[in-house]
Design an enzyme around this catalytic site. Structure first.
Site, PDB file in Angstrom:
ATOM      1  N   SER A 214       0.971  -6.403   2.674  1.00  0.00           N
ATOM      2  CA  SER A 214       0.655  -5.192   2.919  1.00  0.00           C
ATOM      3  C   SER A 214       1.167  -5.505   4.773  1.00  0.00           C
ATOM      4  O   SER A 214       1.660  -7.005   5.334  1.00  0.00           O
ATOM      5  CB  SER A 214       0.347  -4.386   3.184  1.00  0.00           C
ATOM      6  OG  SER A 214       0.788  -2.980   3.676  1.00  0.00           O
ATOM      7  N   ARG A 276      -2.367  10.680   5.798  1.00  0.00           N
ATOM      8  CA  ARG A 276      -2.791   9.378   4.771  1.00  0.00           C
ATOM      9  C   ARG A 276      -2.266   9.908   3.482  1.00  0.00           C
ATOM     10  O   ARG A 276      -2.594   8.998   2.430  1.00  0.00           O
ATOM     11  CB  ARG A 276      -4.006   9.212   4.826  1.00  0.00           C
ATOM     12  CG  ARG A 276      -5.059   8.600   4.041  1.00  0.00           C
ATOM     13  CD  ARG A 276      -4.860   6.729   4.599  1.00  0.00           C
ATOM     14  NE  ARG A 276      -5.689   6.340   3.519  1.00  0.00           N
ATOM     15  CZ  ARG A 276      -5.378   4.997   3.230  1.00  0.00           C
ATOM     16  NH1 ARG A 276      -4.563   4.771   4.607  1.00  0.00           N
ATOM     17  NH2 ARG A 276      -6.769   4.213   3.287  1.00  0.00           N
ATOM     18  N   ASP A 362       4.873  -1.947  -7.518  1.00  0.00           N
ATOM     19  CA  ASP A 362       5.151  -1.437  -6.086  1.00  0.00           C
ATOM     20  C   ASP A 362       6.146  -0.637  -5.777  1.00  0.00           C
ATOM     21  O   ASP A 362       6.738  -1.565  -6.325  1.00  0.00           O
ATOM     22  CB  ASP A 362       5.223  -2.809  -4.982  1.00  0.00           C
ATOM     23  CG  ASP A 362       4.196  -2.838  -3.952  1.00  0.00           C
ATOM     24  OD1 ASP A 362       5.023  -1.300  -2.786  1.00  0.00           O
ATOM     25  OD2 ASP A 362       4.119  -3.540  -2.666  1.00  0.00           O
ATOM     26  N   HIS A 395       1.108  -1.182  -5.122  1.00  0.00           N
ATOM     27  CA  HIS A 395       0.587  -1.444  -4.116  1.00  0.00           C
ATOM     28  C   HIS A 395      -0.489  -2.010  -3.588  1.00  0.00           C
ATOM     29  O   HIS A 395      -0.569  -2.592  -3.537  1.00  0.00           O
ATOM     30  CB  HIS A 395       1.812  -0.749  -2.208  1.00  0.00           C
ATOM     31  CG  HIS A 395       1.938  -0.840  -1.434  1.00  0.00           C
ATOM     32  ND1 HIS A 395       2.380  -2.698  -1.205  1.00  0.00           N
ATOM     33  CD2 HIS A 395       1.404  -1.121  -0.137  1.00  0.00           C
ATOM     34  CE1 HIS A 395       2.134  -2.704   0.050  1.00  0.00           C
ATOM     35  NE2 HIS A 395       1.538  -1.927   0.521  1.00  0.00           N
ATOM     36  N   ASP A 396      -1.019  -0.766  -3.966  1.00  0.00           N
ATOM     37  CA  ASP A 396      -2.321  -1.140  -3.940  1.00  0.00           C
ATOM     38  C   ASP A 396      -3.033  -3.211  -4.470  1.00  0.00           C
ATOM     39  O   ASP A 396      -4.513  -2.368  -4.778  1.00  0.00           O
ATOM     40  CB  ASP A 396      -3.405   0.116  -4.006  1.00  0.00           C
ATOM     41  CG  ASP A 396      -3.098   0.543  -2.269  1.00  0.00           C
ATOM     42  OD1 ASP A 396      -3.211   0.247  -1.088  1.00  0.00           O
ATOM     43  OD2 ASP A 396      -3.928   1.539  -2.055  1.00  0.00           O
TER      44      ASP A 396
END
Length: 428
Positions: A214, A276, A362, A395-396
């Site tokens: 990232s 967040r 992602d 993505h994580d």
């Protein structure tokens, strides 16, 4: 054939501070009292070198600072810098190569060991083995876990971005924020230069592998372009050559949620939580959310759905451990990422061999960006491979899929050393 030397057991990880020269940021502001907090894990014989080049934090200070915002007065920064100045000529032993790990947006320097964000990948017998390599990770410039950032008194503000002249006046009723309340602009180029200064202070000239995901992957690319002779291999994960409009757009909405909180800048609690929450939706993909936060069989007009509870939980967690202005600085760094802004347009300067890792689900950095990066590096004559991590979490995935990630890091370590690189050691 000689008998292989068995690796010596590695001691426990250490945190350390190192004092660096002032840094002129890309937008024009100057960072004074420049401190970087780092994490080290390696062979026992490294310790005299580490103690001679940095202030190694005592264990009680390490425990007290775990994922807690570091706020320092100017006087405290000067005192910390004085204690962290290099004091000896010892060089890092050459027996093992150096591996540099770069953290993502709200991570910290604790890559491995207790509370490490890559803990399953780092340790004796794991993909990154501290008995076979010197492992380093630095808290990124502008963050809030010990490296100089907006949580520190005297950190420059947006008005110090002198490269672009004074800001336009904000008319009455204009919802844009007064720049006097915003931190100075930081870019991945600045964060990479801060890390290079830290490596200089430690007398580490050669890095066998640098990897990160990232925002960390953006910094990896900038490091390899700024100092191509120092890095033999790179493994950028879930990133791109430049931040797309898709990425900048999500960050813009997250930023507005934070800035519109009436408590900004001192205490924008709800704004940071909402920022967040939006970010978490970009870090996760639908299959992963459905797997972990599935819709319940029963419903109520007064009960939160599991995904709502999950997002509220994630928002509260970050609000409790991160500084709002540091969050703005890190979002801005991601927005301003553009590898072509370097002299000679960035990418052609990279000499390192590369393993470019995309994540199939992602939805923030689509995997075709990493596939294109590998292809473009090959067009410039570099050894570049593309690998795709399969993960329903999106993505994580690079923070979740431990076995596939271990295999990818092992593959990255085995790449041939890059052209013209001084760092040719293999990690056995």
């Amino acid at each position: 054939m000689p008998t292989p030397i068995s690796p010596l057991p590695a001691p426990t990880p250490r945190l350390f501070d190192v004092a660096l020269p002032d840094l002129r940021l890309e937008a024009g502001a100057r960072v004074s009292n420049h401190l970087v907090r780092g994490w080290w894990w390696g062979p026992e014989e490294d310790l005299p070198w580490l103690h001679s080049h940095a202030r190694v934090l005592p264990e009680e200070e390490v425990r007290a600072s775990t994922l807690r915002v570091v706020r320092r007065t100017v006087a405290e920064q000067r005192q910390a810098a004085e204690r962290a100045r290099p004091r000896g000529p010892a060089r890092a032993p050459a027996r093992v190569p150096t591996v540099l790990v770069v953290h993502a947006l709200t991570g910290d320097m604790r890559a491995g060991g207790e509370d490490g964000w890559w803990e399953p990948l780092i340790g004796p017998g794991r993909a990154l083995d501290p008995s076979r390599a010197r492992l380093l990770c630095f808290n990124n410039l502008g963050s809030c876990y010990g490296t100089t950032g907006p949580a520190d008194e005297g950190f420059p503000g947006r008005l110090d971005d002198v490269r672009f002249g004074p800001p336009p006046p904000v008319a009455k009723g204009d919802l844009r924020q007064d720049e006097a309340r915003l931190p100075a602009t930081i870019t991945p180029w600045d964060q990479a230069r801060s890390i290079l200064l830290a490596l200089d202070a430690l007398d580490v000239d050669e890095v066998a592998l640098v990897t990160g995901g990232s925002l960390g992957g953006m910094i990896v690319l900038c490091l390899a372009a700024l100092a191509p002779e120092r890095f033999a291999r790179i493994a950028p994960i879930a990133t791109a050559e430049s931040a797309t409009s898709w990425v900048v757009g999500f960050n813009h909405v997250a930023r507005q949620a934070l800035l519109l909180d009436p408590g900004f800048p001192e205490a924008p609690h709800r704004g940071l939580e909402l920022a967040r929450q939006l970010a978490m939706l970009t870090y996760r993909a639908e299959p992963g959310l459905e797997r972990g936060q599935a819709r319940p069989a029963a419903w109520s007009s007064r009960a939160l759905y599991p995904v709502q509870s999950y997002l509220e939980h994630q928002g509260r967690k970050l609000e409790a451990r991160f500084d709002a202005r540091a969050y703005l600085a890190q979002l801005g760094a991601m927005d301003h990422h553009d590898l072509s802004r370097c002299i000679d347009r960035g990418l052609p300067r990279i000499r390192a061999s590369a393993l470019c890792v995309g994540i199939n689900q992602d939805q923030l950095f689509l995997p075709h960006h990493m596939e294109a990066l590998a292809r473009r590096l090959r067009e410039h004559g570099r050894h570049a491979e593309y690998a795709e991590l399969s993960s329903p979490y999106g993505h994580d995935g690079f923070l979740v899929e431990w076995e596939p990630m271990a295999a990818l890091l092992t593959r990255a370590l085995a790449l041939p050393a890059g052209q013209g690189s001084a760092a040719r050691a293999q990690v056995a």
